[in-house]
Design an enzyme around this catalytic site. Structure first.
Site, short mmCIF file in Angstrom:
data_model
loop_
_atom_site.label_atom_id
_atom_site.label_comp_id
_atom_site.label_asym_id
_atom_site.label_seq_id
_atom_site.Cartn_x
_atom_site.Cartn_y
_atom_site.Cartn_z
N PRO A 129 0.75 -1.14 -0.04
CA PRO A 129 -0.04 0.01 -0.04
C PRO A 129 0.70 1.39 0.01
O PRO A 129 0.78 2.24 0.99
CB PRO A 129 -1.11 -0.01 1.27
CG PRO A 129 0.02 -0.89 2.25
CD PRO A 129 0.88 -1.86 1.41
N CYS A 130 1.46 1.50 -1.06
CA CYS A 130 2.29 2.73 -1.33
C CYS A 130 1.51 3.96 -1.31
O CYS A 130 1.83 5.08 -1.01
CB CYS A 130 3.26 2.85 -2.20
SG CYS A 130 2.57 2.55 -3.95
N HIS A 131 0.03 3.69 -1.56
CA HIS A 131 -0.81 5.01 -1.42
C HIS A 131 -1.06 5.40 -0.03
O HIS A 131 -1.68 6.41 0.13
CB HIS A 131 -2.11 4.47 -2.27
CG HIS A 131 -2.88 3.21 -1.36
ND1 HIS A 131 -2.33 1.95 -1.94
CD2 HIS A 131 -3.76 3.14 -0.65
CE1 HIS A 131 -3.19 1.33 -1.18
NE2 HIS A 131 -3.96 1.69 -0.40
#
Ligand SMILES: [Zn+2]
Length: 353
Positions: A317-319
């Site tokens: 989840p780089c978001h």
């Protein structure tokens, strides 16, 4: 791509009636011929079931369609300058090519002039156009399967247009002998946030990205080089699993992905990615926090780079990483998607899944 049946029917009517009010509002792509058109295109109108509708030209290009030569869908509302027309036909002759400044000089044009005119006419830069066209061709066979491509070639698709070259330049040449080289399989997955590409074998998922992601082409190249692999259109056990899990994710029914993934990166990148996996859904972290957590408080920028090098969108989840100032920060798939994903995951959190 527009999915709403009501809107599609309305657009189809506009297409059949050559309704000029809709020029520039939608682009109709025709599966049987591989082109996309304006509503007012003078060509014979296709059957409804052979039409796809797009809101913008870049999406039509990324889906593998080329601009129709009769209606010049990209020129609305301007007429195309002769220079721009020539550049477009250059791309069509060599869609697999990566263009450089010298190539414009062949046309007797100053690169800056050519670029400016192109941007004015198409609302996107020449590089964006060429990339979208190139990627689109490569992605098309993944999306539609080989049969449809044969049909297009038979329907007079200019085979000299480098169609197959475009695919193999990005995805690699198919192995001549079985077992000679690793084969990975690429599968197109439609999601609420737009189409995604998965690349997997029967054991692992290596890549999951939005097809319009900046730099996707380079990511695919890196993956191929590191795995010494070629990529073919196709499904695997793993691609089916991730497609199912993504559907559940978008329906608020799943937050922890179980699909086995392969981290393709340096030790540092892997450290960062593992740290990202620990950020709970519905929460955010910052580059600075991650840097301290992994014991390199001075490595904020390096953490940012590792974050950007993530090839498993949504799963890693780089978001969920935002700027220290509280601003949302960049995202390979675009800031709007990042915001959407964060909002979406807020709902997960409340329901405590
Ligand atoms: Zn047309």
């Amino acid at each position: 791509m527009i999915e709403d049946e009501k809107i599609k029917k309305k657009y189809y009517d506009a297409l059949v009636n050559k309704d000029a009010n809709y020029d520039g509002i939608f682009f109709a792509a025709i599966k049987t011929t591989g082109v996309f058109c304006h509503a007012t295109c003078p060509a014979k109108k296709p059957k409804y079931e052979n039409c796809l509708f797009f809101q913008d030209a870049q999406s039509a290009l990324l889906a593998g369609f080329r601009p129709c030569k009769r209606c010049n869908p990209l020129s609305y509302p301007h007429e195309l300058s002769p220079l721009v027309k020539e550049i477009v036909s250059m791309v069509e002759q060599n869609p697999e090519k990566r263009w450089k400044d010298e190539d414009f000089k062949v046309l007797g044009a100053h690169p800056a002039t050519a670029r400016r005119q192109f941007k004015q006419a198409y609302g996107m830069t020449f590089v964006q156009y060429a990339r979208a066209r190139r990627m689109g061709l490569a992605l098309q066979s993944i999306r539609l399967g080989e049969k449809v491509i044969d049909a297009q070639l038979n329907a007079g698709y200019d085979s000299a247009s480098g169609f197959n070259d475009a695919f193999s330049k990005i995805m690699g040449n198919p192995p001549i002998k079985k077992g000679e080289i690793n084969v990975l399989y690429a599968k197109w997955i439609n999601t609420k946030l737009g189409p995604m590409l998965s690349i997997s074998d029967e054991e692992f998922l290596y890549l999951l990205e939005f097809v319009d992601r900046r730099g996707l082409e380079r990511e695919i190249e890196r993956l191929r080089n590191r795995r010494k692999a070629t990529i073919l259109p196709g499904e695997t056990k793993i691609s089916r699993q991730i497609e199912e899990e993504l559907n559940l994710y978008f329906e608020n029914k799943l937050i922890h992905f179980q699909t086995p993934v392969f981290f393709l990166g340096s030790d540092f990148q892997k450290k960062v990615w593992n740290a990202l996996l620990k950020i709970p859904a519905g929460e955010v972290s910052t580059y600075k926090k991650i840097a301290s957590e992994i014991g390199t408080p001075d490595g904020v920028r390096a953490v940012g780079n590792a974050n950007g090098a993530n090839q498993l969108a949504i799963i890693i989840p780089c978001h969920r990483v935002i700027q220290t100032s509280g601003e949302i920060g960049g995202y390979g798939g675009g800031r709007e998607r990042k915001q959407w994903l964060l909002d979406h995951e807020q709902n997960f959190h409340k329901e405590d899944l």
